[in-house]
Design an enzyme around this catalytic site. Structure first.
Site, PDB file in Angstrom:
ATOM      1  N   SER A 176       0.740  -0.773   0.226  1.00  0.00           N
ATOM      2  CA  SER A 176      -0.047   0.198   0.064  1.00  0.00           C
ATOM      3  C   SER A 176       1.005   1.264   0.118  1.00  0.00           C
ATOM      4  O   SER A 176       1.436   1.489  -0.841  1.00  0.00           O
ATOM      5  CB  SER A 176      -0.498  -0.081   1.449  1.00  0.00           C
ATOM      6  OG  SER A 176      -2.164   0.326   1.062  1.00  0.00           O
ATOM      7  N   ASP A 365      -9.254  -4.608  -5.027  1.00  0.00           N
ATOM      8  CA  ASP A 365      -8.492  -3.897  -4.813  1.00  0.00           C
ATOM      9  C   ASP A 365      -9.717  -2.495  -4.948  1.00  0.00           C
ATOM     10  O   ASP A 365      -8.948  -1.560  -5.805  1.00  0.00           O
ATOM     11  CB  ASP A 365      -7.166  -3.695  -4.222  1.00  0.00           C
ATOM     12  CG  ASP A 365      -6.095  -2.589  -3.438  1.00  0.00           C
ATOM     13  OD1 ASP A 365      -6.956  -2.066  -3.016  1.00  0.00           O
ATOM     14  OD2 ASP A 365      -5.109  -3.125  -3.054  1.00  0.00           O
ATOM     15  N   HIS A 393      -7.367  -6.114  -1.357  1.00  0.00           N
ATOM     16  CA  HIS A 393      -6.398  -5.632  -0.317  1.00  0.00           C
ATOM     17  C   HIS A 393      -5.554  -5.746   0.067  1.00  0.00           C
ATOM     18  O   HIS A 393      -4.220  -5.596   0.645  1.00  0.00           O
ATOM     19  CB  HIS A 393      -6.885  -3.564   0.288  1.00  0.00           C
ATOM     20  CG  HIS A 393      -5.983  -2.269   0.076  1.00  0.00           C
ATOM     21  ND1 HIS A 393      -5.087  -1.893  -0.518  1.00  0.00           N
ATOM     22  CD2 HIS A 393      -5.393  -1.976   1.324  1.00  0.00           C
ATOM     23  CE1 HIS A 393      -4.342  -1.571  -0.474  1.00  0.00           C
ATOM     24  NE2 HIS A 393      -4.149  -1.435   0.553  1.00  0.00           N
TER      25      HIS A 393
END
Length: 416
Positions: A176, A365, A393
């Site tokens: 991320s 995601d 995610h």
């Protein structure tokens, strides 16, 4: 390279992957014509990727990799960095092994012992570090100390830590926002990175930030997929702040409306991200029904103030979740500190030639849309970008976890 896959096997080469592969071949041909050395380890990487694909194909149907057994850290410490900041770190695994730095997300999410379980502890020297302003690093982020918290400062902190640990080169394992920071660090110090494993590609482009935090105001973005959660998110703010939730939360998190309002805003900010990060409900989730009472309850629940621990209250420092929300909002408000120098523009020939990259991205995601993975594959054709069908995610999504564990095993071939 770019390809889509399930949790067990790889799909055939698609148009995007073919285009990226042809582009890489044409660039190498041009280098040969100009007398510029091409990457010497390319053939070895292709062979290793083919072997990994064959191994994945032989994996037992329905059998996904599990996290490795939990281990205790070998040592921990703190290192002084610029502007009075202190970075906390822990080391796991083999002290003489291949160094890897876990680059956590958020920003401000911090590292956890489970992160060390994505690696073979006999092969890797695993470094977990809490980034500036969060976790066990100090001081925790709050209004008044954010001025020196930016992408360049985080890169400098990692370089200070690398020198402190006497590490020549390390692999970056980023997820991320951790992909953002990994790409920024690798572009600044390419000779100090021997490989990268990325998850949930985040480039902090304006369209990404608007998708998650602003477009819902106009009926679009992630708010269109999670309308009830979006209502909770904006209901934490006074009505006159709904047009720009990022600015509204910036005011709330500053403490200008009091500690209780700040803490409630932090909880609501993080709850929104968690809701989107979990992906859409599966086919077995049943029917979602919305009515007026339910929407009113959602707005009411958004104003519940999270519990404050006795130890945090006694110390006077902000709780960790408030620091994380403050950092996330700060970076969004500042366009990730990449507006003037986008991450993909920082990718150099040296990075492409010398750093093997595996990037894992969930098709579902909605925090970091899958177009980010396409963009990375186009800008870095030599990278191995894998989009996982049905995955969201989180690094703990079973299909994502499976691919990450496989990737850290694959990367052992490139360490020397």
């Amino acid at each position: 390279m770019f390809h889509e896959t399930t949790a067990r096997t790889r799909a055939p080469m698609n148009d995007v992957k073919i285009t990226a592969t042809l582009r890489a071949r044409s660039m190498r041909s041009a280098r040969r014509a100009a007398g510029t050395p091409t990457r010497p380890c390319l053939a070895r990487r292709v062979a290793a990727a083919a072997a990994a694909a064959a191994a994945a194909a032989q994996q037992a149907p329905g059998k996904l990799r599990e996290l490795r057994p939990a281990i205790k850290h070998k040592r921990e410490g703190r290192v002084q960095t610029e502007n009075g900041a202190v970075t906390y770190y822990r080391e796991y695994g083999n002290p003489s092994g291949a160094p890897v730095l876990v680059v956590h997300g958020g920003p401000g999410a911090g590292c956890f012992p489970n992160h060390a379980r994505f690696f073979d502890p006999e092969f890797y020297r695993i470094v977990l570090a809490d980034q500036r302003g969060c976790g066990l690093s100090r001081p925790r982020a709050q209004e008044g100390n954010l001025r020196h918290n930016n992408l360049d400062a985080l890169v400098d902190d990692f370089e200070t830590l690398r020198k402190h640990l006497d590490i020549d080169r390390w692999m970056l394992f980023g997820g991320s926002f951790g992909t953002t920071l990994s790409l920024a660090y690798a572009s600044a110090h390419p000779s100090r990175v021997w490989a990268m494993v990325l998850r949930g590609v985040c480039l902090l482009r304006k369209e990404e930030l608007d998708w998650l935090y602003r477009d819902g105001t106009h009926g679009g973005g992630a708010g269109a997929l999670f309308p009830q959660n979006w209502l909770k998110f904006v209901s934490q703010l006074p009505p006159d702040m709904h047009d720009d939730p990022v600015a509204g939360y910036r005011n709330m998190l500053s403490g200008a409306y009091g500690q209780a309002a700040r803490d409630a805003a932090a909880g609501a900010w993080l709850a929104w991200g968690m809701a989107v990060g979990g992906g859409l409900p599966g086919v077995d989730a049943g029917v979602l029904r919305f009515d007026k009472k339910q929407m009113q309850d959602a707005a009411r629940d958004a104003r519940v103030v999270p519990a404050r621990s006795a130890s945090t209250a006694a110390s006077g420092e902000v709780p960790s979740y408030v620091a994380q929300a403050t950092l996330e909002n700060w970076y969004v408000a500042c366009d990730g500190f990449v507006r003037d120098h986008p991450l993909l523009d920082r990718i150099t020939d040296q990075m492409r030639e010398e750093i093997p990259v595996i990037a894992i991205h969930g098709r579902n995601d909605f925090v970091c849309p899958v177009r980010n993975a396409y963009s990375l594959a186009e800008a870095w054709p030599e990278s191995d970008v894998r989009v996982i069908a049905g995955a969201a995610h989180s690094m703990y999504d079973p299909a994502i976890r499976n691919e990450l564990l496989g990737a850290t095993d694959e990367m052992t071939k490139y360490y020397n």
